[in-house]
Design a protein around this motif. Structure first.
Motif, PDB file in Angstrom:
ATOM      1  N   UNK A 136      40.240  52.977  30.883  1.00  0.00           N
ATOM      2  CA  UNK A 136      41.370  52.999  29.956  1.00  0.00           C
ATOM      3  C   UNK A 136      42.665  52.968  30.760  1.00  0.00           C
ATOM      4  N   UNK A 137      42.642  53.659  31.904  1.00  0.00           N
ATOM      5  CA  UNK A 137      43.822  53.650  32.778  1.00  0.00           C
ATOM      6  C   UNK A 137      44.104  52.250  33.309  1.00  0.00           C
ATOM      7  N   UNK A 138      43.063  51.544  33.701  1.00  0.00           N
ATOM      8  CA  UNK A 138      43.254  50.152  34.142  1.00  0.00           C
ATOM      9  C   UNK A 138      43.915  49.351  33.016  1.00  0.00           C
ATOM     10  N   UNK A 139      43.400  49.516  31.819  1.00  0.00           N
ATOM     11  CA  UNK A 139      43.978  48.877  30.626  1.00  0.00           C
ATOM     12  C   UNK A 139      45.449  49.258  30.467  1.00  0.00           C
ATOM     13  N   UNK A 140      45.726  50.544  30.618  1.00  0.00           N
ATOM     14  CA  UNK A 140      47.085  51.052  30.393  1.00  0.00           C
ATOM     15  C   UNK A 140      48.057  50.523  31.449  1.00  0.00           C
ATOM     16  N   UNK A 291      40.137  44.145  27.987  1.00  0.00           N
ATOM     17  CA  UNK A 291      38.972  43.276  28.232  1.00  0.00           C
ATOM     18  C   UNK A 291      39.156  42.488  29.538  1.00  0.00           C
ATOM     19  N   UNK A 292      40.371  41.997  29.789  1.00  0.00           N
ATOM     20  CA  UNK A 292      40.600  41.223  31.014  1.00  0.00           C
ATOM     21  C   UNK A 292      40.523  42.132  32.241  1.00  0.00           C
ATOM     22  N   UNK A 293      41.027  43.343  32.087  1.00  0.00           N
ATOM     23  CA  UNK A 293      40.920  44.309  33.188  1.00  0.00           C
ATOM     24  C   UNK A 293      39.458  44.600  33.503  1.00  0.00           C
ATOM     25  N   UNK A 294      38.654  44.731  32.471  1.00  0.00           N
ATOM     26  CA  UNK A 294      37.235  45.061  32.697  1.00  0.00           C
ATOM     27  C   UNK A 294      36.493  43.862  33.290  1.00  0.00           C
ATOM     28  N   UNK A 295      36.900  42.641  32.916  1.00  0.00           N
ATOM     29  CA  UNK A 295      36.302  41.452  33.563  1.00  0.00           C
ATOM     30  C   UNK A 295      36.593  41.494  35.069  1.00  0.00           C
ATOM     31  N   UNK A 296      37.848  41.792  35.399  1.00  0.00           N
ATOM     32  CA  UNK A 296      38.228  41.844  36.816  1.00  0.00           C
ATOM     33  C   UNK A 296      37.461  42.948  37.533  1.00  0.00           C
ATOM     34  N   UNK A 297      37.288  44.085  36.878  1.00  0.00           N
ATOM     35  CA  UNK A 297      36.592  45.215  37.486  1.00  0.00           C
ATOM     36  C   UNK A 297      35.114  44.887  37.747  1.00  0.00           C
TER      37      UNK A 297
END
Ligand code: CP
Length: 306
Positions: A136-140, A291-297
């Motif tokens: 969530x922090x990555x998202x934020x 979603x894009x952050x999680x793809x990168x992760x």
């Protein structure tokens, strides 16, 4: 493959590693077709011992959009946990099936514990009780960069359930690493930031406040949170506190033109739906950016490149 890496809390990655995730997420957003096969043949295990809409679905969509596939469960009642299987045995088993795992669990520390059982499968903490929620922090952080073009020199108001709100704990840990950020912790006394988190920000510029209207005019970001019903021992206490803050048009009139309102969602009553069309309210855009952050992760932990 290099050293096995997990993502349990924001400090697991350096600021430079976050920067590279931001760049990658941005490139995926701009050129999605370049990434649609980069996880071909890979499998993500989605292990949700607690309910979720955004985190689970965005991770599963992320892996699908990268060309990989997903296994898992959205409800522990559908797993052998109900037969008494331990977390360790579940993870040792899943590691034989999947290349990467995502775990959400009601117990604080469960994701960290998971790392002790794994030898080949990176695991991502999708929320452990009232403790941390680093993706969530990555998202934020991606959202803040998109709307404020920086992660430093910001005045951020965290409002609502700062005691149990794990997204607040993780975001504070991440933002305190950047210079000149100020935190305004807005909560009733009963829902103040836990002592261990207050100790972590002792050296940071922060203050505590109960009245949102008193402080909203100076904020660059207002991070609203839901009162976490599922973490309360007393239902009466939850009922007493659940509507302590309701952000409405009257309060938003006091805010700056470029203040943004973020919320990890789900929302209950704490933001009036009348505000959803206010361009400063970015929480649905925030959910999509995740979603894009999680793809990168996923790409980073699997060491996938295009
Ligand atoms: N923000 C968040 O964690 O939402 P979910 O509980 O729906 O995953």
């Amino acid at each position: 493959m290099g050293r096995l890496r997990h993502f349990i809390q924001p400090q697991d990655f350096t600021i430079e590693e976050f920067e590279s995730l931001f760049r990658l997420a941005n490139d995926i957003l701009s050129n999605p077709s370049n990434y649609s096969h980069c996880c071909d043949g890979k499998i993500l295990a989605s292990l949700f011992f607690e309910p979720s809409t955004r985190t689970r679905l965005s991770f599963e969509t992320a892996m699908n959009r990268l060309g990989g596939r997903v296994i898992g469960f959205a409800d522990p009642a559908a797993s052998s946990t109900t037969k008494g299987e331990s977390l360790g045995d579940t993870l040792r088993t899943v590691e034989g099936y999947a290349d990467i795992g995502v775990i959400r669990h009601p117990k604080e520390g469960a994701a960290h514990l998971a790392t002790k059982y794994l030898t080949t499968m990176p695991i991502i903490n999708a929320g452990d009780g009232g403790h941390q929620h680093p993706t969530q922090t990555l998202t934020d952080l991606i959202t803040i960069r998109r709307f404020h073009q920086r992660l430093e020199g910001l005045k951020i108001g965290f409002c609502g359930d700062l005691k149990f709100g794990r997204t607040v704990h993780s975001l504070i840990r991440a933002l305190k690493r950047y210079p000149n950020n100020q935190f305004v912790l807005i909560s009733p006394e009963e829902l103040q930031l836990p002592e261990y988190m207050q100790n972590e920000i002792k050296e940071t510029n922060y203050c505590e406040e109960e009245d949102l209207s008193e402080v909203i005019e100076d904020l660059d970001i207002l991070y609203m949170t839901r009162v976490q019903k599922e973490r309360f021992v007393s239902e009466a206490e939850y009922e007493r506190l659940k509507d302590f803050y309701i952000l409405n048009e009257e309060k938003m009139k006091l805010a700056k033109e470029d203040m943004i309102v973020m919320h990890p969602l789900p929302r209950v009553n704490e933001i009036s739906q009348d505000l959803d069309s206010d361009p400063r309210c970015v929480y649905f855009k925030q959910a999509k950016l995740g979603m894009y952050g999680r793809m990168a992760l996923i790409m980073k932990l699997l060491e996938v490149e295009i």
